[in-house]
Design a protein around this motif. Structure first.
Motif, PDB file in Angstrom:
ATOM      1  N   GLU A   8     -79.703   2.536  -0.127  1.00 32.63           N
ATOM      2  CA  GLU A   8     -78.518   2.698  -0.982  1.00 32.63           C
ATOM      3  C   GLU A   8     -78.573   1.787  -2.211  1.00 32.63           C
ATOM      4  O   GLU A   8     -78.298   2.220  -3.323  1.00 32.63           O
ATOM      5  CB  GLU A   8     -77.236   2.436  -0.186  1.00 32.63           C
ATOM      6  N   ASN A  31     -79.217   3.406  -6.077  1.00 34.00           N
ATOM      7  CA  ASN A  31     -78.167   3.164  -7.072  1.00 34.00           C
ATOM      8  C   ASN A  31     -78.709   2.406  -8.284  1.00 34.00           C
ATOM      9  O   ASN A  31     -78.347   2.707  -9.425  1.00 34.00           O
ATOM     10  CB  ASN A  31     -76.978   2.424  -6.453  1.00 34.00           C
ATOM     11  N   ASN A  40     -76.567  11.557   4.307  1.00 36.93           N
ATOM     12  CA  ASN A  40     -75.961  11.366   3.000  1.00 36.93           C
ATOM     13  C   ASN A  40     -75.879   9.891   2.638  1.00 36.93           C
ATOM     14  O   ASN A  40     -75.638   9.050   3.492  1.00 36.93           O
ATOM     15  CB  ASN A  40     -74.552  11.956   2.966  1.00 36.93           C
ATOM     16  N   VAL A  41     -76.051   9.616   1.337  1.00 31.96           N
ATOM     17  CA  VAL A  41     -75.940   8.269   0.811  1.00 31.96           C
ATOM     18  C   VAL A  41     -75.056   8.335  -0.430  1.00 31.96           C
ATOM     19  O   VAL A  41     -75.155   9.270  -1.215  1.00 31.96           O
ATOM     20  CB  VAL A  41     -77.334   7.700   0.441  1.00 31.96           C
ATOM     21  N   ASN A  42     -74.199   7.349  -0.613  1.00 31.96           N
ATOM     22  CA  ASN A  42     -73.331   7.293  -1.769  1.00 31.96           C
ATOM     23  C   ASN A  42     -74.124   6.827  -2.987  1.00 31.96           C
ATOM     24  O   ASN A  42     -74.634   5.714  -3.009  1.00 31.96           O
ATOM     25  CB  ASN A  42     -72.167   6.330  -1.489  1.00 31.96           C
ATOM     26  N   VAL A  43     -74.235   7.714  -3.995  1.00 36.86           N
ATOM     27  CA  VAL A  43     -74.944   7.394  -5.228  1.00 36.86           C
ATOM     28  C   VAL A  43     -73.970   7.593  -6.374  1.00 36.86           C
ATOM     29  O   VAL A  43     -73.576   8.717  -6.682  1.00 36.86           O
ATOM     30  CB  VAL A  43     -76.184   8.288  -5.422  1.00 36.86           C
ATOM     31  N   ASP A  44     -73.553   6.511  -6.988  1.00 35.74           N
ATOM     32  CA  ASP A  44     -72.653   6.551  -8.137  1.00 35.74           C
ATOM     33  C   ASP A  44     -71.379   7.344  -7.836  1.00 35.74           C
ATOM     34  O   ASP A  44     -70.927   8.160  -8.636  1.00 35.74           O
ATOM     35  CB  ASP A  44     -73.396   7.125  -9.345  1.00 35.74           C
ATOM     36  N   GLY A  45     -70.836   7.161  -6.647  1.00 34.11           N
ATOM     37  CA  GLY A  45     -69.592   7.817  -6.276  1.00 34.11           C
ATOM     38  C   GLY A  45     -69.732   9.231  -5.730  1.00 34.11           C
ATOM     39  O   GLY A  45     -68.743   9.890  -5.442  1.00 34.11           O
ATOM     40  N   ARG A  46     -70.963   9.731  -5.581  1.00 31.85           N
ATOM     41  CA  ARG A  46     -71.197  11.068  -5.022  1.00 31.85           C
ATOM     42  C   ARG A  46     -72.053  10.949  -3.775  1.00 31.85           C
ATOM     43  O   ARG A  46     -72.853  10.036  -3.657  1.00 31.85           O
ATOM     44  CB  ARG A  46     -71.975  11.976  -5.999  1.00 31.85           C
ATOM     45  N   GLU A  47     -71.889  11.909  -2.871  1.00 36.16           N
ATOM     46  CA  GLU A  47     -72.733  11.960  -1.676  1.00 36.16           C
ATOM     47  C   GLU A  47     -73.998  12.753  -2.000  1.00 36.16           C
ATOM     48  O   GLU A  47     -73.922  13.890  -2.456  1.00 36.16           O
ATOM     49  CB  GLU A  47     -71.995  12.636  -0.522  1.00 36.16           C
TER      50      GLU A  47
END
Length: 114
Positions: A93, A97, A30-37
């Motif tokens: 990441e 983003n 998982n990677v954080n994209v705009d506040g979502r996983e």
């Protein structure tokens, strides 16, 4: 069928099973994209040795499955992952983003995710 043929056929079956097992997709990460996983998968490097990653277009929140080469995303043509978009990146990441912000600005993201 003689014993040699039976042995040879069994060897072929085992080899096919091994090859199919090697092609399975890894579990991803998982990677954080705009506040979502968002779940990403690592695939083979491109011909120049750059690392490539795969993501499902619905996980990114895209409206439709299309080639988005102007954003660095291409349709994944492999048979083991339907609806995938692939891209190259050394800094996953940051890159995703940046591209996600550009996709938002262009209106490619579903309304409920904006």
């Amino acid at each position: 069928m003689n014993k040699f043929d039976e042995f040879f056929e069994e060897d072929i079956r085992e080899e096919i099973k091994k090859q199919k097992g090697e092609k399975k997709m890894n579990n991803g990460f998982n990677v954080n994209v705009d506040g979502r996983e968002v779940r990403f998968y690592r695939v083979n490097n491109d011909i120049y040795g750059n690392p490539r990653y795969l993501v499902h277009y619905l996980d990114l929140g895209l409206k439709e499955y299309e080639n988005l080469t102007e954003f660095g995303l291409k349709k994944y043509r492999g048979k083991d992952f339907g609806g995938g978009l692939v891209f190259s990146s050394y800094s996953l990441e940051q890159e995703i983003n940046h591209q996600f912000r550009k996709l938002k600005k262009a209106g490619k993201i579903r309304e409920e995710l904006k």
